[in-house]
Design a protein around this motif. Sequence first.
Motif, PDB file in Angstrom:
ATOM      1  N   GLU A  11      39.884  35.233  42.139  1.00  0.00           N
ATOM      2  CA  GLU A  11      38.534  36.164  42.196  1.00  0.00           C
ATOM      3  C   GLU A  11      37.684  35.830  41.231  1.00  0.00           C
ATOM      4  O   GLU A  11      36.392  35.587  41.231  1.00  0.00           O
ATOM      5  N   PHE A  12      38.173  35.791  40.006  1.00  0.00           N
ATOM      6  CA  PHE A  12      37.565  35.473  38.809  1.00  0.00           C
ATOM      7  C   PHE A  12      36.819  34.066  38.897  1.00  0.00           C
ATOM      8  O   PHE A  12      35.692  34.122  38.613  1.00  0.00           O
ATOM      9  N   LEU A  13      37.568  33.055  39.200  1.00  0.00           N
ATOM     10  CA  LEU A  13      36.982  31.854  39.431  1.00  0.00           C
ATOM     11  C   LEU A  13      35.812  31.873  40.433  1.00  0.00           C
ATOM     12  O   LEU A  13      34.888  31.118  40.308  1.00  0.00           O
ATOM     13  N   THR A  14      36.155  32.332  41.489  1.00  0.00           N
ATOM     14  CA  THR A  14      35.101  32.358  42.534  1.00  0.00           C
ATOM     15  C   THR A  14      33.745  33.094  42.216  1.00  0.00           C
ATOM     16  O   THR A  14      32.655  32.642  42.542  1.00  0.00           O
ATOM     17  N   ASN A  15      34.038  34.106  41.526  1.00  0.00           N
ATOM     18  CA  ASN A  15      32.996  34.729  41.347  1.00  0.00           C
ATOM     19  C   ASN A  15      31.971  34.278  40.137  1.00  0.00           C
ATOM     20  O   ASN A  15      30.647  34.197  40.225  1.00  0.00           O
ATOM     21  N   ARG A  16      32.578  33.399  39.334  1.00  0.00           N
ATOM     22  CA  ARG A  16      32.004  32.490  38.315  1.00  0.00           C
ATOM     23  C   ARG A  16      31.743  31.075  38.695  1.00  0.00           C
ATOM     24  O   ARG A  16      30.959  30.344  37.887  1.00  0.00           O
ATOM     25  N   GLY A  17      31.832  30.710  39.881  1.00  0.00           N
ATOM     26  CA  GLY A  17      31.558  29.367  40.677  1.00  0.00           C
ATOM     27  C   GLY A  17      32.429  28.368  39.619  1.00  0.00           C
ATOM     28  O   GLY A  17      31.975  27.139  39.508  1.00  0.00           O
ATOM     29  N   LEU A  18      33.769  28.714  39.380  1.00  0.00           N
ATOM     30  CA  LEU A  18      34.397  27.789  38.707  1.00  0.00           C
ATOM     31  C   LEU A  18      35.789  26.979  39.193  1.00  0.00           C
ATOM     32  O   LEU A  18      36.054  27.768  40.376  1.00  0.00           O
ATOM     33  N   VAL A  19      36.147  26.253  38.890  1.00  0.00           N
ATOM     34  CA  VAL A  19      37.510  25.543  39.316  1.00  0.00           C
ATOM     35  C   VAL A  19      38.475  25.280  38.205  1.00  0.00           C
ATOM     36  O   VAL A  19      38.094  24.922  37.122  1.00  0.00           O
ATOM     37  N   LEU A  20      39.777  25.280  38.506  1.00  0.00           N
ATOM     38  CA  LEU A  20      40.891  25.031  37.665  1.00  0.00           C
ATOM     39  C   LEU A  20      40.477  23.670  37.270  1.00  0.00           C
ATOM     40  O   LEU A  20      40.567  22.752  38.045  1.00  0.00           O
ATOM     41  N   ARG A  21      40.585  23.167  36.002  1.00  0.00           N
ATOM     42  CA  ARG A  21      40.687  21.779  35.613  1.00  0.00           C
ATOM     43  C   ARG A  21      42.253  21.427  35.393  1.00  0.00           C
ATOM     44  O   ARG A  21      42.534  21.643  34.091  1.00  0.00           O
ATOM     45  N   THR A  22      42.953  21.267  36.080  1.00  0.00           N
ATOM     46  CA  THR A  22      44.262  20.918  36.071  1.00  0.00           C
ATOM     47  C   THR A  22      44.476  19.644  35.422  1.00  0.00           C
ATOM     48  O   THR A  22      45.618  19.629  34.988  1.00  0.00           O
ATOM     49  N   ASP A  23      43.434  18.788  35.385  1.00  0.00           N
ATOM     50  CA  ASP A  23      43.674  17.510  34.413  1.00  0.00           C
ATOM     51  C   ASP A  23      43.711  17.727  33.038  1.00  0.00           C
ATOM     52  O   ASP A  23      44.017  16.891  32.257  1.00  0.00           O
TER      53      ASP A  23
END
Length: 289
Positions: free
Chosen positions: A154-166
């Motif tokens: 929810e946090f990432l979606t609300n802010r338009g972000l993606v996990l940078r797993t790299d």
Amino acid sequence: MRIPVPPVRLPDHLVEAAQEYTEGRREPAEPRDAATVILLRDSERGPAVYYLRRQVSMEFAAGMCVYPGGRVDPRDFDRDVAWEGPAPSDWAQRLGCDEEMARALVCAAVRETFEESGVLLAGPHEHEVVADTTGADWEADRAALESHELAMTEFLTNRGLVLRTDLLGAWAAWLTPVFEPKRFRTWFFVALLPEGQRTRDVSSESSEVTWLPASDAVAMADRGEMLMMPPTYLTSLEVSGSVTSSDVMDVARGRSVEMHTPGLEALEDGWTLSVPDHLRSVLAAHSAP
């Protein structure tokens, strides 16, 4: 209290307890899954690491210096989490677990790092990382994540972000010895401090935070001036052998980890706990006169 650095002779009561568990006369506690992140930046004395000193009131590892991290939350398993970088299947191979657990571990690693240091390994897309997380709105989200009022997805979606797993690398995996009343199955990751971001003393579980060259932290532990559990000490010792933080990341990108459970190992005058085979030469070189 001083925690002796490896190898150390175990007291007789722990040896007896370990033998009872090994022989099946006692049932070990069920371990919980956890993720921790060795957050790195460069210093004049080699890779520097971000350490937190746990509150002395904590049930587990009270007063110990640790890396940001914590237990995997059920919501970390969400398949809808925004994701860029190596796929869960790739992480499963690196971490020695299934894809579902790999996804949760990576999510927990990013979430716990943000909760305990204010550093966020995420961005609007695969080529960008959030540059500043010090505003009041970021702090509100961090606190909501820490209190479980907000899920990472929810946090990432609300802010338009993606996990940078790299931005993460796999480093180690440790399972608490069988004789401990609280046990954790912990995967260790490494990550560079993103450009523009700053760590903040925000974790409710820590009494003090600091950046230290890994070599200095090891020396302080050797002198009894800094308390570390063996996995933290040994990890810091291994990291201190690199010249730069980028060198550590290069090693991590080619590394797959295997879970190590410290078991009894004979000394000349008693017993100690075993260490992973690849760390034996590192420890021997450090211990040599």
